[in-house]
Design a protein around this motif. Structure first.
Motif, PDB file in Angstrom:
ATOM      1  N   TRP A  95      39.815  37.461  48.628  1.00  0.00           N
ATOM      2  CA  TRP A  95      39.313  38.377  47.617  1.00  0.00           C
ATOM      3  C   TRP A  95      39.397  37.781  46.224  1.00  0.00           C
ATOM      4  O   TRP A  95      38.468  37.880  45.421  1.00  0.00           O
ATOM      5  N   THR A  96      40.550  37.160  45.907  1.00  0.00           N
ATOM      6  CA  THR A  96      40.722  36.599  44.574  1.00  0.00           C
ATOM      7  C   THR A  96      39.812  35.400  44.362  1.00  0.00           C
ATOM      8  O   THR A  96      39.267  35.209  43.272  1.00  0.00           O
ATOM      9  N   CYS A  97      39.634  34.591  45.390  1.00  0.00           N
ATOM     10  CA  CYS A  97      38.710  33.449  45.267  1.00  0.00           C
ATOM     11  C   CYS A  97      37.289  33.928  45.014  1.00  0.00           C
ATOM     12  O   CYS A  97      36.558  33.351  44.200  1.00  0.00           O
ATOM     13  N   LEU A  98      36.894  35.009  45.685  1.00  0.00           N
ATOM     14  CA  LEU A  98      35.557  35.564  45.459  1.00  0.00           C
ATOM     15  C   LEU A  98      35.425  36.104  44.049  1.00  0.00           C
ATOM     16  O   LEU A  98      34.397  35.926  43.384  1.00  0.00           O
ATOM     17  N   PHE A  99      36.486  36.741  43.554  1.00  0.00           N
ATOM     18  CA  PHE A  99      36.443  37.303  42.206  1.00  0.00           C
ATOM     19  C   PHE A  99      36.260  36.217  41.152  1.00  0.00           C
ATOM     20  O   PHE A  99      35.620  36.446  40.126  1.00  0.00           O
ATOM     21  N   SER A 100      36.806  35.028  41.392  1.00  0.00           N
ATOM     22  CA  SER A 100      36.738  33.968  40.384  1.00  0.00           C
ATOM     23  C   SER A 100      35.299  33.675  39.982  1.00  0.00           C
ATOM     24  O   SER A 100      35.024  33.327  38.825  1.00  0.00           O
ATOM     25  N   PHE A 101      34.365  33.868  40.906  1.00  0.00           N
ATOM     26  CA  PHE A 101      32.967  33.587  40.584  1.00  0.00           C
ATOM     27  C   PHE A 101      32.325  34.716  39.776  1.00  0.00           C
ATOM     28  O   PHE A 101      31.277  34.531  39.156  1.00  0.00           O
ATOM     29  N   LEU A 102      32.966  35.899  39.752  1.00  0.00           N
ATOM     30  CA  LEU A 102      32.488  36.969  38.879  1.00  0.00           C
ATOM     31  C   LEU A 102      32.771  36.644  37.417  1.00  0.00           C
ATOM     32  O   LEU A 102      32.198  37.262  36.514  1.00  0.00           O
ATOM     33  N   VAL A 127      44.858  46.129  39.439  1.00  0.00           N
ATOM     34  CA  VAL A 127      44.155  46.446  38.198  1.00  0.00           C
ATOM     35  C   VAL A 127      42.779  47.014  38.517  1.00  0.00           C
ATOM     36  O   VAL A 127      42.417  48.100  38.055  1.00  0.00           O
ATOM     37  N   GLN A 128      42.006  46.285  39.311  1.00  0.00           N
ATOM     38  CA  GLN A 128      40.685  46.755  39.747  1.00  0.00           C
ATOM     39  C   GLN A 128      40.511  46.375  41.210  1.00  0.00           C
ATOM     40  O   GLN A 128      40.293  45.201  41.520  1.00  0.00           O
ATOM     41  N   PHE A 129      40.661  47.347  42.080  1.00  0.00           N
ATOM     42  CA  PHE A 129      40.557  47.090  43.517  1.00  0.00           C
ATOM     43  C   PHE A 129      39.120  46.693  43.867  1.00  0.00           C
ATOM     44  O   PHE A 129      38.160  47.297  43.382  1.00  0.00           O
ATOM     45  N   PRO A 130      38.934  45.676  44.752  1.00  0.00           N
ATOM     46  CA  PRO A 130      39.961  44.881  45.426  1.00  0.00           C
ATOM     47  C   PRO A 130      40.177  43.520  44.784  1.00  0.00           C
ATOM     48  O   PRO A 130      40.962  42.718  45.275  1.00  0.00           O
ATOM     49  N   PHE A 131      39.474  43.254  43.662  1.00  0.00           N
ATOM     50  CA  PHE A 131      39.430  41.883  43.160  1.00  0.00           C
ATOM     51  C   PHE A 131      40.579  41.516  42.225  1.00  0.00           C
ATOM     52  O   PHE A 131      41.093  40.408  42.279  1.00  0.00           O
ATOM     53  N   ILE A 132      40.947  42.410  41.323  1.00  0.00           N
ATOM     54  CA  ILE A 132      41.841  42.030  40.228  1.00  0.00           C
ATOM     55  C   ILE A 132      43.226  42.599  40.464  1.00  0.00           C
ATOM     56  O   ILE A 132      43.432  43.821  40.448  1.00  0.00           O
ATOM     57  N   VAL A 133      44.178  41.725  40.681  1.00  0.00           N
ATOM     58  CA  VAL A 133      45.565  42.097  40.918  1.00  0.00           C
ATOM     59  C   VAL A 133      46.449  41.263  40.001  1.00  0.00           C
ATOM     60  O   VAL A 133      46.245  40.060  39.846  1.00  0.00           O
ATOM     61  N   LEU A 134      47.422  41.911  39.369  1.00  0.00           N
ATOM     62  CA  LEU A 134      48.392  41.202  38.536  1.00  0.00           C
ATOM     63  C   LEU A 134      49.631  40.922  39.378  1.00  0.00           C
ATOM     64  O   LEU A 134      50.304  41.852  39.839  1.00  0.00           O
TER      65      LEU A 134
END
Length: 278
Positions: free
Chosen positions: A182-189, A262-269
């Motif tokens: 999920w986090t790897c996918l978010f990096s491209f956003l 922070v923002q499900f499911p991509f952004i987690v602190l």
């Protein structure tokens, strides 16, 4: 976490990376800390980071928060505003922030300090592996590493933690990257976020506009760096293992780790906290 950590270099760390691109990346990350999307966000990343500080640092007003890899200012000024608004509502004294770095950004820091009286800085270069204790003060010292701990090799990261154990009263590591899908996918956003940053904060800069919308160097570079950050980030267990060093006295220290959505499911602190007992 399903694959080994890789100690790769990000484009922003390369010696040939142009200064305008480094500043663009730093600004994109700084502004990201304040991002809050109504109906989706569970507060901003900065608000969540402040919640972590309040949870684990008892009597927060008694601390100085020392950002030892502050770059051009990073999220610390954003966190100072968020945190001290909360403390003011509670009738408590404001917490003090100190910016330092191996490569000081004195001009940017001076501008921040002028606007925010609870933020000061150290103009001399400070190596995160050998940070001296804060000068005699009634306040305790908590060191923070904001989205940067993954940049360091295991040897350097271990030295940073050892120095914090020996000279500080607490430390907190914040990351928003992880070795998961999920986090790897978010990096491209971050490609789209970079375009937004250009439109809002760099609309007057021909070089930023050109290398965002004509030749998309900035969006691709920042998105790729976000992906590389995911591959470099340590798990909680890997971070804790760095503290197992010969002769390092951990008695009296307590360690905590966790994550806040922070923002499900991509952004987690993600956070890792070390605190010396009173």
């Amino acid at each position: 976490m399903s694959w080994p950590r890789s100690q790769l270099l990000e484009i922003g760390e390369k010696s040939w990376c142009p200064s305008w691109l480094q500043r663009h990346e730093q600004l994109a990350l700084t502004k990201f800390w304040s991002l809050r999307i109504p109906g989706w966000s569970h507060e901003s990343p900065a608000t969540q980071a402040c919640a972590v500080m309040k949870k684990y640092l008892s009597d927060l007003s008694s601390y100085k928060i020392r950002d030892i890899c502050a770059g051009a200012g990073g999220p610390s000024p954003v966190m100072e505003v968020e945190l001290n608004k909360q403390l003011e509502r509670e009738g408590k004294e404001p917490v003090q922030f100190i910016l330092s770095d191996l490569y000081p950004h004195e001009e940017e820091w001076a501008r921040i300090s002028k606007k925010q009286g609870n933020v000061s800085y150290i103009a001399e270069p400070i190596d995160a592996r050998a940070v001296p204790a804060v000068e005699s003060t009634s306040r305790r010292e908590c060191r923070v590493l904001n989205l940067c701990f993954h940049h360091f090799s295991d040897e350097d990261a271990g030295s940073i933690l050892k120095n914090a154990i020996e000279f500080a009263d607490a430390f907190i590591i914040f990351e928003m990257s992880a070795r998961d899908i999920w986090t790897c996918l978010f990096s491209f956003l971050m490609v789209f976020w970079t375009c937004f940053v250009t439109v809002v904060w760099y609309w007057h800069s021909p070089i930023h506009l050109f290398y965002t919308f004509i030749i998309p160097v900035a969006p691709i570079a920042i998105g790729l760096d976000g992906f590389i950050s995911c591959l470099r980030t340590r798990t909680f267990e890997e971070t804790r293992k760095l503290l197992d060093q010969p002769g390092l006295d951990l008695s009296g220290w307590r360690f905590h780790s966790g994550k806040r959505t922070v923002q499900f499911p991509f952004i987690v602190l993600y956070y890792y906290v070390g605190i010396k007992s009173d």
